[in-house]
Design a protein around this motif. Structure first.
Motif, PDB file in Angstrom:
ATOM      1  N   TYR A   1     -14.959   6.093  -1.441  1.00 39.22           N
ATOM      2  CA  TYR A   1     -14.378   6.509  -2.716  1.00 39.22           C
ATOM      3  C   TYR A   1     -15.496   6.783  -3.713  1.00 39.22           C
ATOM      4  O   TYR A   1     -16.440   6.000  -3.842  1.00 39.22           O
ATOM      5  CB  TYR A   1     -13.455   5.393  -3.229  1.00 39.22           C
ATOM      6  CG  TYR A   1     -12.932   5.600  -4.623  1.00 39.22           C
ATOM      7  CD1 TYR A   1     -11.967   6.556  -4.893  1.00 39.22           C
ATOM      8  CD2 TYR A   1     -13.410   4.826  -5.686  1.00 39.22           C
ATOM      9  CE1 TYR A   1     -11.466   6.728  -6.170  1.00 39.22           C
ATOM     10  CE2 TYR A   1     -12.924   4.995  -6.966  1.00 39.22           C
ATOM     11  CZ  TYR A   1     -11.959   5.956  -7.211  1.00 39.22           C
ATOM     12  OH  TYR A   1     -11.474   6.131  -8.488  1.00 39.22           O
TER      13      TYR A   1
ATOM     14  N   ILE B   1     -12.030  -0.376  -0.766  1.00 39.63           N
ATOM     15  CA  ILE B   1     -12.220   0.907  -1.446  1.00 39.63           C
ATOM     16  C   ILE B   1     -13.636   1.435  -1.237  1.00 39.63           C
ATOM     17  O   ILE B   1     -13.838   2.622  -0.963  1.00 39.63           O
ATOM     18  CB  ILE B   1     -11.901   0.748  -2.952  1.00 39.63           C
ATOM     19  CG1 ILE B   1     -10.399   0.517  -3.143  1.00 39.63           C
ATOM     20  CG2 ILE B   1     -12.349   1.972  -3.737  1.00 39.63           C
ATOM     21  CD1 ILE B   1     -10.006   0.083  -4.536  1.00 39.63           C
TER      22      ILE B   1
ATOM     23  N   THR C   1      -4.557   3.090   4.712  1.00 38.20           N
ATOM     24  CA  THR C   1      -5.129   4.427   4.853  1.00 38.20           C
ATOM     25  C   THR C   1      -4.537   5.426   3.873  1.00 38.20           C
ATOM     26  O   THR C   1      -5.266   6.159   3.182  1.00 38.20           O
ATOM     27  CB  THR C   1      -4.925   4.947   6.296  1.00 38.20           C
ATOM     28  OG1 THR C   1      -5.462   4.008   7.215  1.00 38.20           O
ATOM     29  CG2 THR C   1      -5.603   6.286   6.478  1.00 38.20           C
TER      30      THR C   1
ATOM     31  N   TYR D   1       0.812  -1.221   0.000  1.00 40.83           N
ATOM     32  CA  TYR D   1       0.000   0.000   0.000  1.00 40.83           C
ATOM     33  C   TYR D   1       0.845   1.271   0.000  1.00 40.83           C
ATOM     34  O   TYR D   1       0.539   2.234  -0.695  1.00 40.83           O
ATOM     35  CB  TYR D   1      -0.936   0.010   1.217  1.00 40.83           C
ATOM     36  CG  TYR D   1      -1.977  -1.081   1.215  1.00 40.83           C
ATOM     37  CD1 TYR D   1      -2.870  -1.218   0.154  1.00 40.83           C
ATOM     38  CD2 TYR D   1      -2.081  -1.976   2.282  1.00 40.83           C
ATOM     39  CE1 TYR D   1      -3.836  -2.218   0.152  1.00 40.83           C
ATOM     40  CE2 TYR D   1      -3.045  -2.977   2.292  1.00 40.83           C
ATOM     41  CZ  TYR D   1      -3.909  -3.093   1.227  1.00 40.83           C
ATOM     42  OH  TYR D   1      -4.868  -4.080   1.222  1.00 40.83           O
TER      43      TYR D   1
ATOM     44  N   SER E   1     -14.265   3.040   2.023  1.00 43.62           N
ATOM     45  CA  SER E   1     -13.559   4.310   2.233  1.00 43.62           C
ATOM     46  C   SER E   1     -14.325   5.506   1.696  1.00 43.62           C
ATOM     47  O   SER E   1     -13.843   6.631   1.769  1.00 43.62           O
ATOM     48  CB  SER E   1     -12.185   4.256   1.557  1.00 43.62           C
ATOM     49  OG  SER E   1     -12.320   4.364   0.139  1.00 43.62           O
TER      50      SER E   1
ATOM     51  N   TRP F   1      -2.938   4.914   1.062  1.00 45.97           N
ATOM     52  CA  TRP F   1      -3.271   4.544  -0.329  1.00 45.97           C
ATOM     53  C   TRP F   1      -4.701   4.957  -0.656  1.00 45.97           C
ATOM     54  O   TRP F   1      -4.963   5.540  -1.717  1.00 45.97           O
ATOM     55  CB  TRP F   1      -3.083   3.037  -0.505  1.00 45.97           C
ATOM     56  CG  TRP F   1      -3.422   2.518  -1.868  1.00 45.97           C
ATOM     57  CD1 TRP F   1      -2.813   2.840  -3.048  1.00 45.97           C
ATOM     58  CD2 TRP F   1      -4.431   1.560  -2.202  1.00 45.97           C
ATOM     59  NE1 TRP F   1      -3.385   2.144  -4.083  1.00 45.97           N
ATOM     60  CE2 TRP F   1      -4.373   1.350  -3.595  1.00 45.97           C
ATOM     61  CE3 TRP F   1      -5.365   0.856  -1.443  1.00 45.97           C
ATOM     62  CZ2 TRP F   1      -5.228   0.465  -4.251  1.00 45.97           C
ATOM     63  CZ3 TRP F   1      -6.211  -0.033  -2.097  1.00 45.97           C
ATOM     64  CH2 TRP F   1      -6.149  -0.217  -3.481  1.00 45.97           C
ATOM     65  N   LEU F   2      -5.630   4.678   0.234  1.00 47.93           N
ATOM     66  CA  LEU F   2      -7.027   5.035   0.000  1.00 47.93           C
ATOM     67  C   LEU F   2      -7.186   6.557  -0.089  1.00 47.93           C
ATOM     68  O   LEU F   2      -7.961   7.061  -0.923  1.00 47.93           O
ATOM     69  CB  LEU F   2      -7.903   4.475   1.119  1.00 47.93           C
ATOM     70  CG  LEU F   2      -8.001   2.944   1.169  1.00 47.93           C
ATOM     71  CD1 LEU F   2      -8.664   2.497   2.470  1.00 47.93           C
ATOM     72  CD2 LEU F   2      -8.757   2.396  -0.034  1.00 47.93           C
TER      73      LEU F   2
ATOM     74  N   LYS G   1      -8.650   8.558  -3.422  1.00 49.45           N
ATOM     75  CA  LYS G   1      -9.750   9.516  -3.381  1.00 49.45           C
ATOM     76  C   LYS G   1      -9.327  10.877  -3.941  1.00 49.45           C
ATOM     77  O   LYS G   1     -10.137  11.602  -4.502  1.00 49.45           O
ATOM     78  CB  LYS G   1     -10.282   9.642  -1.951  1.00 49.45           C
ATOM     79  CG  LYS G   1     -11.063   8.414  -1.496  1.00 49.45           C
ATOM     80  CD  LYS G   1     -11.781   8.619  -0.177  1.00 49.45           C
ATOM     81  CE  LYS G   1     -10.847   8.486   0.991  1.00 49.45           C
ATOM     82  NZ  LYS G   1     -11.586   8.514   2.294  1.00 49.45           N
TER      83      LYS G   1
END
Length: 462
Positions: free
Chosen positions: A400, A395, A368, A340, A398, A370-371, A375
């Protein structure tokens, strides 16, 4: 007759077996697989006079035919250092060694630069080897990528490779763990974030392995931008620290940094050269550049030699490797991003909106960052491979807001990604898997090569 058994017919196992045979030792290679690749490798070794047994699992009974004469077992990084069978062998007085330590014993009369870290070590290895070579030194690279350390040792001992001035070696935590005597002249620690926890158990254990290499190094170089390294600064060996920003805290001065004008500065000698001598994008590559600069200065290069090396650097395959452009977007191969944190760094380096291809064999770790980057940068994510369902759930949880597609393999993912890039007018198409490759590929290089081949039908010819 005393025997050494090499476990596995991978890159490290082949190198170890050949090096031991060259040294006049009796060697047997045990390999659990018996497919076409293993059969071919076995035939090559047998033709060289090395005994190979296929279809042999790593179990204590497998060693029975050689048990009375067995003195040592050599393993590659793919085999856990604490494997139960190896523990039994140790209790019986058999020496268990990593392939990297075998190479170290053969080559420790040549100075090593040992480069480790969760992310960044491959780029630093390529970049430092290139800078040194451009300055006229013989500084081949290997270890965790490219040529195995044992294979390099064999080439040097047989004269197939001229004696190097320096060895630039990428070292994984698996290799360091299995090489407790390895003590480079210069050790470089790039980053530390949670990775390989399924193997090492805890972040503390993983960190301790990396720390051990730097403690044994004659000179240690650290990335001061890394949060974990900075947090543990007091427990680390004294050495050289680099950081991308102008140093502020009096108690944590940097030895090399980049000033507000974009010039690399050295605490002892002042201004060196513009950081944009290295064309690679991303703040993380400025960290890599500083680490290489620090090492090259210690080796004896001057500022102009280092800058010239940076200017001529072609980049690293599979690490933000620009493949060309489609009708609407630049295409990047970041197959080396196998976790990640590495995938987040790849996204940070992208300008504009991105269509991301991700997936493979998932790893434990904190997603966290990476997400957050997804976004911020990604208008669409195309997931493939064994981890697609797990990543999909991650994903969607999160919040997104972009498109999420899921498919079985990279070929299908590329077709979807190219279409999404056009429809959404994205500026970049990025393979940055955030996962290991082993669900569908031999390694991340094979995955990146496949991506490159699949993209050829879509990339414009200049």
């Amino acid at each position: 007759m005393a025997f050494t058994i090499v476990v596995g017919l991978g890159r490290s196992g082949l190198g170890a077996a050949r090096l031991l045979h060259h040294q006049g030792q009796a060697v047997v290679v045990l390999e659990r697989g018996e497919g076409p690749d293993q059969t071919s490798c076995a035939a090559q070794l047998r033709a060289e006079g090395i005994e190979v047994e296929l279809g042999i699992p790593l179990e204590i009974n497998s060693f029975e035919p050689w048990r009375s004469d067995l003195t040592a077992v050599v393993i590659g990084p793919g085999i856990p250092w604490d494997h139960p069978t190896l523990e039994i062998l140790r209790q019986e007085g058999v020496q268990v060694r990593g392939e990297i330590e075998l190479a170290w014993d053969a080559l420790n009369d040549i100075p090593w630069v040992g480069i480790t870290g969760t992310n960044g070590k491959t780029t630093v290895t390529h970049l430092l080897s290139h800078v040194l070579e451009q300055a006229g030194l013989r500084a081949p690279m290997g270890g965790n990528m490219g040529v195995s350390a044992a294979e390099m040792a064999l080439k040097i001992k047989t004269g197939d490779l001229l004696r190097p001035d320096w060895l630039v070696m990428e070292l994984s935590s698996y290799q360091i763990e299995a090489g407790p005597t390895l003590a480079p002249s210069i050790g470089i620690w790039t980053t530390l974030t949670p990775d390989h926890l399924e193997r090492h158990g805890t972040l503390e254990a993983y960190r301790a392995i990396k720390r051990g290499l730097l403690q044994r190094s004659s000179l240690a170089i650290f990335n001061g931008d890394d949060a974990d390294l900075n947090a543990h600064r007091s427990s680390l060996k004294s050495g050289i620290w680099v950081q991308t920003a102008t140093p502020c805290p009096d108690d944590q001065p940097a030895d090399f940094w980049i000033d507000d004008a974009g010039t690399i500065q050295a605490r002892e000698s002042g201004a060196m050269f513009p950081a944009d001598a290295l064309a690679m994008p991303g703040a993380h590559n400025r960290q890599n550049q500083l680490l290489v600069t620090a090492a090259a200065i210690q080796i004896g290069l001057n500022a102009e030699q280092i800058a010239q090396g940076f200017r001529s650097f072609p980049g690293v395959p599979h690490r933000l490797e620009r493949l060309g452009s489609t009708a609407s977007a630049d295409v990047f191969n970041d197959s080396k991003a196998t976790n990640y944190d590495a995938a987040a760094v790849g996204l940070q380096a992208m300008a504009g909106t991105v269509v991301v291809l991700a997936g493979g064999q998932t790893k434990r770790g904190d997603a966290t960052g990476w997400l957050t980057e997804l976004k911020s940068k990604a208008c669409a994510v195309v997931l493939f491979g064994a981890g697609a369902e797990e990543l999909d759930a991650l994903i969607r949880q999160s919040d997104y807001q972009g498109q999420v597609h899921r498919c079985n393999d990279l070929k299908a993912a590329v077709a979807i990604a190219v279409q999404a890039t056009s429809e959404l007018q994205a500026t970049s198409l990025l393979l940055s898997p955030a996962c290991a490759s082993f669900d569908q590929y031999q390694d991340f290089e094979a995955r990146g090569d496949h991506f490159r081949d699949l993209m050829q039908a879509h990339i414009r010819v200049a």
